[in-house]
Design a protein around this motif. Sequence first.
Motif: not given
Length: 212
Positions: A14-32
């Motif tokens: 439930g860590d919104y800030d970390l999810v946002s950080e990861i998505l912005k950096k494109g580190l992982h496929d959100p559909n994996y």
Amino acid sequence: MADMTELHQAAALGDYDLVSEILKKGLHDPNYKDIDWNDRTALHWAAAKGQSDTVRLLIEYGARPCLRTDIGWTPAHFAAESGKLSVLRTLHSLHAPIDTPDLYGDTARRIAQIYGHKDCVKFLETAEVECNDYRVTEELKGEPMDEVDKDWESKKRELQEAQPSNKKHGVKERNERGPKQQLLIQQPARSGIKSAKSMAPKCTPGQQKINP
């Protein structure tokens, strides 16, 4: 990659800030899909945890709300099981397919009924009609909804043939095998995320592997 990605862990915690950080950096496929967690995506985790803002954020970054777990659960099923009305509202507002049946023929509304979430049931009764109306409208416009998980469809026949009796008993049978889902994941220090696998049960009644 068999283990949870950092994105999965952040969503499960439930860590919104970390999810946002990861998505912005494109580190992982959100559909994996994490095969060790029944093919769940980060969006499944966010929906189960009731994180409406995270659900919206993931979808904005390309997460597909039509993707299914190994037994055909969408994020809407997880939200319905946990009684997360705000997540169901968010999914519906973003035109997610919330009326999709799982391997056993159970929709999110049926899951909400089983777990006694009357507010979710009431909302889904209307939302299902609106979802279908939107589906028809988009098809007439030549812009069909994104609601087909090709990976799931390829597995569906094999799963049904392996467990023919499951089609007769559905969710009621699964729920009788054990208690409700209990996610025991707790928020660790941001400096070092622990593996969510070490803090939560391997499988849950609503999402357990297809084994007799």
